[in-house]
Design a protein around this motif. Structure first.
Motif, PDB file in Angstrom:
ATOM      1  N   SER A 131     -43.444  89.347 -11.335  1.00 28.10           N
ATOM      2  CA  SER A 131     -44.383  88.292 -10.219  1.00 28.10           C
ATOM      3  C   SER A 131     -43.574  88.540  -8.890  1.00 28.10           C
TER       4      SER A 131
ATOM      5  N   THR B 265     -54.464  89.633 -16.196  1.00 28.52           N
ATOM      6  CA  THR B 265     -54.473  88.977 -15.006  1.00 28.52           C
ATOM      7  C   THR B 265     -53.145  88.124 -14.944  1.00 28.52           C
TER       8      THR B 265
ATOM      9  N   ASN C 155     -50.672  85.593 -12.883  1.00 22.48           N
ATOM     10  CA  ASN C 155     -50.196  84.596 -11.845  1.00 22.48           C
ATOM     11  C   ASN C 155     -48.810  84.747 -11.287  1.00 22.48           C
ATOM     12  N   SER C 156     -48.490  85.127 -10.223  1.00 20.13           N
ATOM     13  CA  SER C 156     -47.136  85.393  -9.667  1.00 20.13           C
ATOM     14  C   SER C 156     -46.379  84.001  -9.416  1.00 20.13           C
ATOM     15  N   ARG C 157     -47.093  82.916  -9.431  1.00 22.03           N
ATOM     16  CA  ARG C 157     -46.257  81.613  -9.219  1.00 22.03           C
ATOM     17  C   ARG C 157     -45.987  81.174 -10.573  1.00 22.03           C
ATOM     18  N   THR C 158     -47.041  80.962 -11.405  1.00 28.34           N
ATOM     19  CA  THR C 158     -46.813  80.250 -12.762  1.00 28.34           C
ATOM     20  C   THR C 158     -46.134  81.068 -13.786  1.00 28.34           C
TER      21      THR C 158
ATOM     22  N   ASN D  12     -50.677  86.665  -4.954  1.00 25.85           N
ATOM     23  CA  ASN D  12     -50.312  85.633  -5.869  1.00 25.85           C
ATOM     24  C   ASN D  12     -50.808  86.238  -7.147  1.00 25.85           C
ATOM     25  N   THR D  13     -51.928  86.877  -7.212  1.00 28.10           N
ATOM     26  CA  THR D  13     -52.495  87.476  -8.610  1.00 28.10           C
ATOM     27  C   THR D  13     -52.445  88.864  -8.728  1.00 28.10           C
TER      28      THR D  13
END
Length: 898
Positions: A373, A418, A420-423, A391-392
């Motif tokens: 991520s 898919t 998510n680099s944040r979550t 972010n994705t």
């Protein structure tokens, strides 16, 4: 007798030319040349040539006498002024536009002197009355061409001396093609044989100007093998004829065409936290004509390292794609210190596309982007700078096949990802299978016209099955990622028909049946010991079905308001499309079970709660939906009085209101009213807007009350949410009146840079002037911009409003902008930024400064503030042949290791 002598002489000359000079495998393409002082003296004509010469007005063809068996074709030769045979000197002279033709051999020059005893030929230029040289030697056989100042060639030894030669070598160094031209100049060139030349005092450059290049590499002595290589002794670089300390004791320049394996020159630098580094160095390997491989890596003196593998493959008319893998091992600080850390990041990118013509009924494609991520955020490599705000990560690999026989069936098998680099949550479908059958009209001919209720009856069939996985980055690529996998399938058959009522009302009837399969269900029970509800997972096949019915009626209403042809706005046209639809779905309580909770109450649940395709509905649905779509156009008289037809202007391209009324609810049956609209009332500026209005009041907890808002002391409806966005582009051409002025219309203006000593690069009192310069071919190298600077800009504005619970909050309010300004024909400045009005701050802001230095490229990338503050400077040769001649420097990169 004279014809026989001519034939005898030309026999020696042409056969020698045919077997030596013109038999070269490697062509040397001539470059445009400019008159300079000769380094040699062209052969002189004898003083009595005016008395003993033969005037030649037409082509002489010699076909008799001599040894006829040696010649394979007729010899043609001519000269504009004279053809002279000197038996005393054993030479023959051709003067002024001298030409010789034999088969595919062609020799042209201002003067040609042939010695038929020594078997030598000299070809050179001639000088006119002004002292300017012209008619340079031109030698051609097939596609091979040579154009120097002068040539001396010996037929017996097959060696030659060439003065002031200029040649061009195409060298393909790019992946899968892409070539650049290397210009080779030498004062003296010795031809050893057909493939080896020795150069003395040579210059190598990729500059377009071969006479006065802006840079070149001076080589004292070199061995030159056309289309293959140049091996030189001491060589150093000159910039504008000024020597530089960039030098090598010996040098090797590859000139092979096509893809050639070799080293990739790295970039050197220093990082304050990780020490000195070497970046992007490696090796390029063309495995075959269809695939190649590039391996590069980075190394830092503190132990950090990274490596990348990149491969591009292609097969014409079949497919093409690429595979990229990157890995970085980052070390922070030193062992023993509190801030020491070691992290590993990776990224995989795959692209594959199939040519549509290769197989029209089946297709395979892939687009993969997965990895750590924080790979782009923490990457030390400048090449990853543009992806730091990603972010994705999304991936898709699919294979589709069509069975064209009636009824045709389309099938596909897809793998999706898919991330998510944040979550750091990852959702995957491994795989998803889909199949759909084309629409069938059972009561009408296949190719006939369908009329009425019965003939328009149609149905379809489709199936969707998938294995859905939700995991995190820690369990990715481990067995734990499959622990919560869900597998299911859905079969669906939609049935529909449509017909007209009273020619103006369109009626549609339809229904859908679904059958949902699953391999896992649940069971709920209350554990008296634990005093909690226990959920058990039951593996095995199970299914449920559901269906719904629908009906709709709609029409189109046109309204025109005429104001007169003498008015600016001649007419307005309003189009309304109202529609009413009804939907019904029964309760599927047969798919529900019950359990007794701790208080002794019965609680319903469905075993299909974990179904991918949702769960059966416990409540019956019966609702009436309303929709009103509007468009508004105007007829406007053109400003040009010669144009008779008015132009159409769209005022509202869309304005839609929709709501629904649920009969099954005991209260609050009317849903919020949703409005969507779009307009381009300002030319080239599309504006989209939306809003939600609730006719009911709410309590202090935000729950809707069965009381109309107007009866609660409010307005007709509450504005609960709103959104507006627009995006458009601007450029300098849009603001010109009557088009751009031609350069010669500004000839009376001051072409200089003004008198202000503080003006920057031609900027004077807000206006910019650039000198108009022309080269000898008449091309404008620096067009005059006058006070008009070419520029372009792109703007995006977004604002959202939320008032669900009377909070009246602007959740997003930002303006993004980017563009370019061309300060001079070779100076360009780009910018990319935005402003967040809600948080009162700028987004990631970047400036790009680019300067075209003819053979060089200069760029400066600057992020002046913010989370990713940094700068990067680069200057280097544009040509890929000498792209390793560069210098770059950068600031300390952003660090956010997690």
């Amino acid at each position: 007798m004279q014809s026989k002598i001519h034939l005898f002489v030309l026999l020696f000359v042409l056969v020698g030319i045919q077997e030596t000079i013109l038999a070269q495998e490697d062509p040397i393409k001539p470059l445009p040349i400019k008159a300079v002082e000769d380094s040699i003296t062209a052969p002189l004509l004898p003083p009595n040539i005016l008395n003993d010469s033969i005037v030649v007005d037409s082509v002489e063809v010699d076909s008799t006498g001599g040894k006829q068996g040696t010649l394979l074709d007729k010899i043609k030769y001519k000269a504009k002024d004279y053809v002279k045979l000197s038996q005393s000197e054993n030479k023959i002279y051709l003067y002024n536009e001298a030409e010789i033709y034999y088969q595919d051999t062609e020799l042209k020059a201002g003067i040609i002197v042939m010695d038929y005893v020594k078997n030598e030929v000299n070809a050179g230029r001639i000088k006119d009355s002004t002292g300017t040289y012209s008619q340079y030697p031109f030698f051609k056989q097939g596609t091979n061409e040579v154009t120097p100042d002068s040539i001396r060639f010996n037929f017996d030894t097959q060696k030659a001396l060439i003065w002031n030669s200029r040649t061009e070598q195409q060298a393909g160094l790019g992946q899968f093609g892409g070539s650049d031209a290397m210009k080779v100049y030498a004062e003296v060139t010795k031809k050893e044989n057909d493939s080896v030349y020795f150069l003395s005092e040579g210059k190598l450059t990729t500059s377009k100007d071969t006479v006065d290049p802006d840079y070149y590499i001076r080589i004292r002595k070199a061995k030159f093998v056309p289309k293959k290589k140049i091996i030189a002794g001491f060589s150093n670089m000159y910039i504008v004829d000024v020597p530089t300390p960039i030098a090598l004791p010996f040098a090797y320049f590859p000139l092979s065409q096509g893809r050639t394996g070799g080293l990739i020159f790295p970039t050197f630098g220093n990082d304050p936290q990780r020490g000195y580094f070497v970046q992007n160095g490696g090796y390029y390997l063309p495995i075959s004509e269809y695939v190649d491989l590039s391996l590069t890596g980075d190394f830092y003196t503190n132990g950090s390292y990274g490596f990348r593998g990149s491969s591009i493959y292609t097969k014409r008319y079949k497919f093409r794609g690429s595979i990229d893998f990157s890995f970085e091992n980052l070390i922070q600080s030193q062992k023993g210190f509190d801030d020491f850390s070691r992290t590993s990041n990776y990224n995989i990118r795959i692209q594959h596309s199939q040519d549509a013509k290769s197989n029209p009924n089946s297709r395979f494609s892939a687009s993969v982007n997965l990895g750590s991520s924080q790979f782009f955020t923490n990457s030390l490599n400048q090449n990853n700078r543009n992806d730091v705000q990603t972010n994705t990560f999304q991936s898709s690999i699919s294979y589709s096949k069509t069975f064209p026989a009636y009824p045709s069936v389309n099938t596909s098998l897809t793998l999706t990802h898919t991330q998510n680099s944040r979550t750091e949550i990852i959702n995957m479908s491994l795989p998803t299978f889909q199949a759909s059958m084309e629409r069938i009209f059972p009561f009408a001919e296949r190719d006939g016209i369908k009329r009425g209720l019965i003939q328009n009856v149609n149905f379809q069939y489709d199936v969707n099955a998938q294995n859905s996985i939700t995991t995190n980055e820690e369990d990715f690529f481990t067995g734990a990622m499959f622990d919560d996998a869900r597998i299911g399938a859905r079969h669906r058959i939609p049935l529909a028909t449509n017909f007209k009522v009273a020619n103006y009302l369109s009626v549609s009837l339809g229904g859908t049946y679904e059958d949902v399969w699953t391999l896992e269900t649940i069971d709920r029970r209350f554990d008296n010991e634990l005093q909690e509800v226990v959920i058990d997972t039951i593996s095995g096949f199970d299914r449920f079905n559901r269906y719904n019915l629908s009906a709709s009626i709609g029409t189109t209403i046109y309204g025109t308001f005429n104001f007169g042809e003498d008015k600016k706005i001649q007419a307005l046209r309003h189009v309304m499309r109202p529609s009413i639809s009804y939907g019904y779905a029964p309760s599927f309580e047969q798919f529900y079970d019950t359990y007794i909770d701790g208080e002794g109450e019965e609680v319903q649940f469905t075993p299909f709660e974990t179904s991918i395709y949702g769960q059966p509905s416990l409540n019956r649905s019966s609702s009436l939906n309303f929709s009103l779509q509007n468009t508004l156009e105007a007829k406007v008289r053109d400003k040009d009085s010669t144009v008779l037809e008015p132009k159409k202007v769209s005022i509202l391209s869309n304005l839609t209101f929709s709501t629904s009324y649920n009969f099954e609810l005991d209260s609050v049956r009317l849903s919020p009213i949703v409005m969507n609209g779009a307009t381009e009332i300002i030319k080239n500026v599309p504006i989209n807007f939306a809003a939600t209005f609730d006719p009911y009041a709410i309590d202090n907890n935000g729950r809707r009350l069965n009381t109309l808002n107007i009866n609660n002391g409010g307005g007709l409806a509450r504005l609960t949410s709103a959104r507006i966005n627009t995006g458009f582009s601007l450029n300098s051409d849009m603001f010109k009146k009557g088009g751009a002025k031609k350069p010669d219309e500004n000839e009376n203006q001051d072409p200089g840079y003004g008198t202000n000593p503080f003006a920057l690069d031609g900027v004077q009192n807000g206006q910019t002037f650039f000198r108009r310069e022309e080269n000898e071919e008449g091309d404008v190298e620096n067009p005059a911009y006058a006070n008009k600077l070419p520029w372009d800009m792109r703007l995006t504005y977004v604002a959202t409003y939320n008032n669900n619970n009377r909070q009246r909050e602007i959740t997003n309010h930002s303006l993004m902008f980017s563009g370019n300004v061309k300060l001079t024909p070779k100076w360009e400045v780009g910018f990319n930024s935005g402003y967040d009005f809600r948080n009162k701050g700028f987004t990631d802001t970047r400036f790009n400064f680019n300067r075209d230095l003819d053979s060089f490229r200069l760029s400066f990338d600057w992020t002046p503030f913010g989370q990713f503050e940094r700068w990067y400077f680069f200057i280097g040769i544009k040509s890929s042949i000498l792209s390793d001649l560069k210098w770059e420097n950068r600031s300390q990169p952003f660090r956010s290791v997690r």
